[in-house]
Design a protein around this motif. Structure first.
Motif, PDB file in Angstrom:
ATOM      1  N   ALA A  57       2.255  -7.278 -16.656  1.00 17.33           N
ATOM      2  CA  ALA A  57       2.076  -6.989 -18.101  1.00 17.33           C
ATOM      3  C   ALA A  57       0.490  -6.558 -17.967  1.00 17.33           C
ATOM      4  O   ALA A  57      -0.276  -6.911 -17.340  1.00 17.33           O
ATOM      5  CB  ALA A  57       2.279  -8.531 -18.527  1.00 17.33           C
ATOM      6  N   GLN A  58       0.143  -5.863 -18.835  1.00 18.51           N
ATOM      7  CA  GLN A  58      -1.212  -5.092 -19.299  1.00 18.51           C
ATOM      8  C   GLN A  58      -2.131  -5.932 -20.249  1.00 18.51           C
ATOM      9  O   GLN A  58      -1.401  -6.589 -21.132  1.00 18.51           O
ATOM     10  CB  GLN A  58      -1.012  -3.635 -19.607  1.00 18.51           C
ATOM     11  CG  GLN A  58      -0.212  -3.051 -18.489  1.00 18.51           C
ATOM     12  CD  GLN A  58      -0.915  -2.758 -17.323  1.00 18.51           C
ATOM     13  OE1 GLN A  58      -1.826  -2.411 -16.941  1.00 18.51           O
ATOM     14  NE2 GLN A  58      -0.003  -3.529 -16.383  1.00 18.51           N
ATOM     15  N   GLY A  59      -3.083  -5.675 -20.217  1.00 22.96           N
ATOM     16  CA  GLY A  59      -4.053  -6.487 -21.125  1.00 22.96           C
ATOM     17  C   GLY A  59      -4.121  -7.963 -21.007  1.00 22.96           C
ATOM     18  O   GLY A  59      -4.154  -8.406 -19.684  1.00 22.96           O
ATOM     19  N   LEU A  60      -4.010  -8.619 -22.018  1.00 24.14           N
ATOM     20  CA  LEU A  60      -4.003 -10.230 -22.012  1.00 24.14           C
ATOM     21  C   LEU A  60      -2.969 -10.856 -21.738  1.00 24.14           C
ATOM     22  O   LEU A  60      -2.944 -12.116 -21.228  1.00 24.14           O
ATOM     23  CB  LEU A  60      -4.737 -10.792 -23.223  1.00 24.14           C
ATOM     24  CG  LEU A  60      -6.100 -10.325 -23.638  1.00 24.14           C
ATOM     25  CD1 LEU A  60      -6.632 -11.044 -25.058  1.00 24.14           C
ATOM     26  CD2 LEU A  60      -7.238 -10.896 -22.606  1.00 24.14           C
ATOM     27  N   ASP A  61      -1.761 -10.027 -21.765  1.00 17.49           N
ATOM     28  CA  ASP A  61      -0.349 -10.770 -21.250  1.00 17.49           C
ATOM     29  C   ASP A  61      -0.186 -10.922 -19.976  1.00 17.49           C
ATOM     30  O   ASP A  61      -0.943 -10.253 -18.891  1.00 17.49           O
ATOM     31  CB  ASP A  61       0.693  -9.884 -21.785  1.00 17.49           C
ATOM     32  CG  ASP A  61       0.605  -9.572 -23.377  1.00 17.49           C
ATOM     33  OD1 ASP A  61       0.169 -10.584 -24.019  1.00 17.49           O
ATOM     34  OD2 ASP A  61       0.785  -8.396 -23.740  1.00 17.49           O
ATOM     35  N   LYS A  62       0.398 -12.066 -19.577  1.00 19.17           N
ATOM     36  CA  LYS A  62       0.536 -12.377 -18.123  1.00 19.17           C
ATOM     37  C   LYS A  62       2.080 -12.500 -17.686  1.00 19.17           C
ATOM     38  O   LYS A  62       2.924 -12.666 -18.658  1.00 19.17           O
ATOM     39  CB  LYS A  62       0.042 -13.866 -17.831  1.00 19.17           C
ATOM     40  CG  LYS A  62      -1.564 -13.991 -18.147  1.00 19.17           C
ATOM     41  CD  LYS A  62      -2.300 -12.930 -17.226  1.00 19.17           C
ATOM     42  CE  LYS A  62      -3.888 -13.225 -17.463  1.00 19.17           C
ATOM     43  NZ  LYS A  62      -4.678 -12.091 -17.192  1.00 19.17           N
ATOM     44  N   GLY A  63       2.213 -12.088 -16.500  1.00 18.74           N
ATOM     45  CA  GLY A  63       3.764 -11.778 -16.140  1.00 18.74           C
ATOM     46  C   GLY A  63       4.025 -10.630 -15.429  1.00 18.74           C
ATOM     47  O   GLY A  63       3.360  -9.433 -15.259  1.00 18.74           O
ATOM     48  N   CYS A  64       5.188 -10.630 -14.716  1.00 19.45           N
ATOM     49  CA  CYS A  64       5.624  -9.521 -13.989  1.00 19.45           C
ATOM     50  C   CYS A  64       6.935  -9.261 -14.035  1.00 19.45           C
ATOM     51  O   CYS A  64       7.919 -10.317 -13.719  1.00 19.45           O
ATOM     52  CB  CYS A  64       5.018  -9.622 -12.334  1.00 19.45           C
ATOM     53  SG  CYS A  64       5.339  -8.315 -11.444  1.00 19.45           S
ATOM     54  N   ALA A  65       7.554  -8.144 -14.094  1.00 24.24           N
ATOM     55  CA  ALA A  65       8.923  -7.545 -13.934  1.00 24.24           C
ATOM     56  C   ALA A  65       8.990  -7.095 -12.559  1.00 24.24           C
ATOM     57  O   ALA A  65       8.286  -6.125 -12.161  1.00 24.24           O
ATOM     58  CB  ALA A  65       9.418  -6.563 -14.900  1.00 24.24           C
ATOM     59  N   PRO A  66      10.061  -7.663 -11.770  1.00 20.01           N
ATOM     60  CA  PRO A  66      10.207  -7.154 -10.291  1.00 20.01           C
ATOM     61  C   PRO A  66      10.433  -5.501 -10.372  1.00 20.01           C
ATOM     62  O   PRO A  66      11.125  -5.069 -11.196  1.00 20.01           O
ATOM     63  CB  PRO A  66      11.392  -7.875 -10.062  1.00 20.01           C
ATOM     64  CG  PRO A  66      11.449  -8.959 -10.642  1.00 20.01           C
ATOM     65  CD  PRO A  66      10.944  -8.803 -12.013  1.00 20.01           C
ATOM     66  N   HIS A  67       9.672  -4.888  -9.372  1.00 17.43           N
ATOM     67  CA  HIS A  67       9.856  -3.469  -9.233  1.00 17.43           C
ATOM     68  C   HIS A  67      10.536  -3.327  -8.003  1.00 17.43           C
ATOM     69  O   HIS A  67      10.428  -4.013  -6.835  1.00 17.43           O
ATOM     70  CB  HIS A  67       8.675  -2.734  -9.576  1.00 17.43           C
ATOM     71  CG  HIS A  67       7.411  -3.025  -8.576  1.00 17.43           C
ATOM     72  ND1 HIS A  67       6.731  -4.080  -8.281  1.00 17.43           N
ATOM     73  CD2 HIS A  67       7.145  -2.251  -7.181  1.00 17.43           C
ATOM     74  CE1 HIS A  67       5.885  -4.029  -7.270  1.00 17.43           C
ATOM     75  NE2 HIS A  67       5.792  -2.952  -6.799  1.00 17.43           N
ATOM     76  N   PHE A  68      11.361  -1.764  -8.127  1.00 17.47           N
ATOM     77  CA  PHE A  68      11.735  -1.541  -6.798  1.00 17.47           C
ATOM     78  C   PHE A  68      11.453  -0.088  -6.451  1.00 17.47           C
ATOM     79  O   PHE A  68      11.191   0.770  -7.253  1.00 17.47           O
ATOM     80  CB  PHE A  68      13.566  -1.546  -7.155  1.00 17.47           C
ATOM     81  CG  PHE A  68      14.038  -2.856  -7.438  1.00 17.47           C
ATOM     82  CD1 PHE A  68      14.478  -3.521  -6.583  1.00 17.47           C
ATOM     83  CD2 PHE A  68      13.901  -3.300  -8.872  1.00 17.47           C
ATOM     84  CE1 PHE A  68      15.240  -4.940  -6.974  1.00 17.47           C
ATOM     85  CE2 PHE A  68      14.273  -4.703  -9.040  1.00 17.47           C
ATOM     86  CZ  PHE A  68      15.047  -5.391  -8.324  1.00 17.47           C
ATOM     87  N   ALA A  69      11.862   0.020  -4.828  1.00 18.08           N
ATOM     88  CA  ALA A  69      11.441   1.323  -4.402  1.00 18.08           C
ATOM     89  C   ALA A  69      12.401   2.524  -5.037  1.00 18.08           C
ATOM     90  O   ALA A  69      13.644   1.937  -4.826  1.00 18.08           O
ATOM     91  CB  ALA A  69      11.366   1.353  -2.846  1.00 18.08           C
ATOM     92  N   VAL A  70      12.043   3.552  -5.534  1.00 12.99           N
ATOM     93  CA  VAL A  70      12.649   4.732  -5.870  1.00 12.99           C
ATOM     94  C   VAL A  70      12.052   5.918  -5.544  1.00 12.99           C
ATOM     95  O   VAL A  70      10.758   6.113  -5.510  1.00 12.99           O
ATOM     96  CB  VAL A  70      12.945   4.599  -7.521  1.00 12.99           C
ATOM     97  CG1 VAL A  70      11.745   4.767  -8.176  1.00 12.99           C
ATOM     98  CG2 VAL A  70      14.162   5.449  -7.916  1.00 12.99           C
TER      99      VAL A  70
END
Length: 112
Positions: free
Chosen positions: A84-97
């Protein structure tokens, strides 16, 4: 564990032309839906199709640069890292592509 690498099996999920520029398509896997994004300059990225905030469908968001804006609460998520960008916190898992010969190949298994 030095020198140890995780083997990634890439699966052909379709033609790059099937994903609109500044858009996304979803792939259903045993780990849930994965959103495949295409930028204006034809880069591709893969994220779990859930915003880290309220699990909004990132595939329905607006792609801009190397980010996507969640359609539910306007969180901006980096396509490169899932963060997440800015002041927001968190992450969506990303995958190799990757793209080879006009085909999009997704690494299934452990998130990147």
């Amino acid at each position: 564990m030095d020198g140890m690498r995780i083997a990634r099996d890439f699966v052909d999920i379709g033609a790059l032309a099937e994903i609109p520029r500044l858009g996304a398509r979803t792939v259903t896997t045993g780990m849930g839906d994965i959103a495949i994004f295409r930028t204006a300059d034809d880069r591709v990225f893969a994220l779990r199709d859930q915003c880290p905030h309220k699990q909004g469908p990132l595939s329905q968001g607006i792609v801009h640069g190397a980010s996507v804006t969640c359609p539910l609460h306007n969180w901006v998520i980096s396509l490169e890292s899932g963060q997440a960008q800015g002041l927001d916190k968190g992450c969506a898992p990303h995958f190799a592509v990757k793209v080879e010969d006009g085909r999009v190949l997704l690494a299934l298994g452990v998130p990147a």
